[in-house]
Design an enzyme around this catalytic site. Structure first.
Site, PDB file in Angstrom:
ATOM      1  N   CYS A  68      -0.638   4.146   1.839  1.00  0.00           N
ATOM      2  CA  CYS A  68      -0.876   4.409   4.000  1.00  0.00           C
ATOM      3  C   CYS A  68       1.005   4.223   3.972  1.00  0.00           C
ATOM      4  CB  CYS A  68      -0.991   2.826   4.246  1.00  0.00           C
ATOM      5  SG  CYS A  68      -2.519   2.078   3.111  1.00  0.00           S
ATOM      6  N   ASP A  69       1.830   4.109   3.247  1.00  0.00           N
ATOM      7  CA  ASP A  69       3.423   3.730   4.268  1.00  0.00           C
ATOM      8  C   ASP A  69       4.712   4.540   2.552  1.00  0.00           C
ATOM      9  OD1 ASP A  69       2.775   2.086   5.382  1.00  0.00           O
ATOM     10  OD2 ASP A  69       2.555   0.529   4.151  1.00  0.00           O
TER      11      ASP A  69
ATOM     12  N   CYS B  81       0.557  -1.350  -0.458  1.00  0.00           N
ATOM     13  CA  CYS B  81       0.136   0.018   0.197  1.00  0.00           C
ATOM     14  C   CYS B  81       0.941   1.083   0.401  1.00  0.00           C
ATOM     15  CB  CYS B  81      -1.391   0.188   1.177  1.00  0.00           C
ATOM     16  SG  CYS B  81      -2.005   1.296   1.329  1.00  0.00           S
TER      17      CYS B  81
END
Ligand code: NAP
Length: 311
Positions: free
Chosen positions: A136-137, A133
């Site tokens: 997300c990261d 992701c």
């Protein structure tokens, strides 16, 4: 005996719950392994209609849950391990938490999970430089080289997104041609921070002394030649696996990749009274809004089935 059990708590599951709850069917939702589904692993959702400023993925899921509970949805935090149609036409469900349920109709909305390469130290590396992701990261890896594995739209989208943070984004693909749509491929390849690494397969994740990602070992798929590429994070974008393994004994028809087969434009399966919605049956669109729409369809299909049973 429940009227309807909905398995899964992503966009499809909560939308099915909102509709069946508003139809006074008092749905029971069984959460699954990752309550809230894939959107809980994203940050800003900017393409869900009705939120001009965008909304955080986890917030959207929480609001969907609250909306469904307002109309009488009940939630159990458990995992369904088996679904079977009984001789009297109802369904029996077992959970990993050791519970048994009976329902007149069931909606499966268990989504899909990101596919991984299956390399030995994968599990330990998640959160230490291995993820699926970028949204997300990505921000955790500023000004360092990273790589994306895959050649589809997801890989190109992630690679382009990651150029906001990383010093360099290697796009590692096992062939010399991207599968992605032209517009996504062109956008990624036009970005000067993106460097394609063609005909290459990652064969090993290499770590530093603290167990964080340090580099990947590559094998050239044409020549067999091996090399190492220094990266601080690997973003795996090689597709998804539908969460249908628990349906093995149900008799439901799946396609060759494990996605539930729906009948035409409906959410009907080959088993009467058993419906599906969202990414568990959709490998094409895979959007929050299409999953929500499909959840609505499944609720309407289940409602009609229950009305016919009573009639
Ligand atoms: P995908 O189109 O199935 O692409 C998966 C990629 O991973 C392919 O390039 C494939 O290589 C590669 N791959 C698969 N297994 C591999 C392995 N074991 N080792 C190395 N590489 C491997 O998946 P996706 O990109 O997630 O897209 C899925 C669907 O969502 C598509 O329909 C896509 O159009 C859609 N999508 C749309 C958008 C958008 O429009 N914004 C964004 C993301 C996704 P090969 O090419 O060699 O098979």
């Amino acid at each position: 005996m429940e009227n309807v059990i909905i398995i899964g708590t992503g966009c499809a599951g909560w939308t099915a719950a909102i509709y069946t709850a508003r139809a006074n069917l008092e749905p029971l939702v069984i959460s699954g392994e990752q309550p809230g589904g894939q959107l809980t692993t994203t940050t800003d959702v900017e393409n869900f209609p009705g939120f001009p400023e965008g909304i955080m993925g986890p917030d959207l899921m929480m609001q969907m849950q609250q909306q469904s509970e307002k109309f009488g949805t009940r939630v159990e935090y458990d995992m369904v391990s088996e679904v079977k149609k009984c001789e009297d036409g109802t369904f029996s469900l077992k959970t990993t938490g050791g519970k048994d349920y009976q329902a007149k109709t069931v909606i499966i909305a268990t989504g899909a999970s990101p596919r991984h390469l299956g390399l030995p130290n994968e599990k330990e590396l998640i959160g230490k430089g291995l993820t699926s992701c970028a949204t997300c990261d990505g921000a955790f890896f500023p000004d360092v080289p990273v790589c994306v594995i895959g050649g589809g739209d997801s890989a190109c989208e992630e690679a382009t997104f990651l150029t906001r943070f990383a010093s360099k984004v290697y796009l590692i693909h096992r062939r010399d041609e991207l599968r992605a749509s032209k517009i996504m491929a062109d956008r990624a390849l036009a970005n000067e921070k993106v460097e394609p690494v063609w005909n290459s397969q990652v064969t090993e994740y290499l770590t530093d002394d603290e167990g964080n990602m340090r580099a990947v070992k590559l094998e050239n798929t044409e020549t067999g030649e091996e090399s190492e590429l220094d990266v601080k994070c690997v973003f795996v974008a090689i597709g998804h696996i539908p969460n249908t393994s628990f349906l093995e004994s149900s008799g439901i028809d799946l396609d060759e990749n494990g996605y539930i087969l729906q009948d035409g434009h409906s959410t009907v399966s080959n088993i009467e009274g058993l419906y599906s919605a969202g990414d568990v049956a959709d490998h094409v669109y895979r959007q929050a809004i299409t999953a929500a729409g499909n959840g609505c369809q499944a609720a309407l299909d289940a409602e009609r089935y229950l009305t016919d049973l009573e009639g």
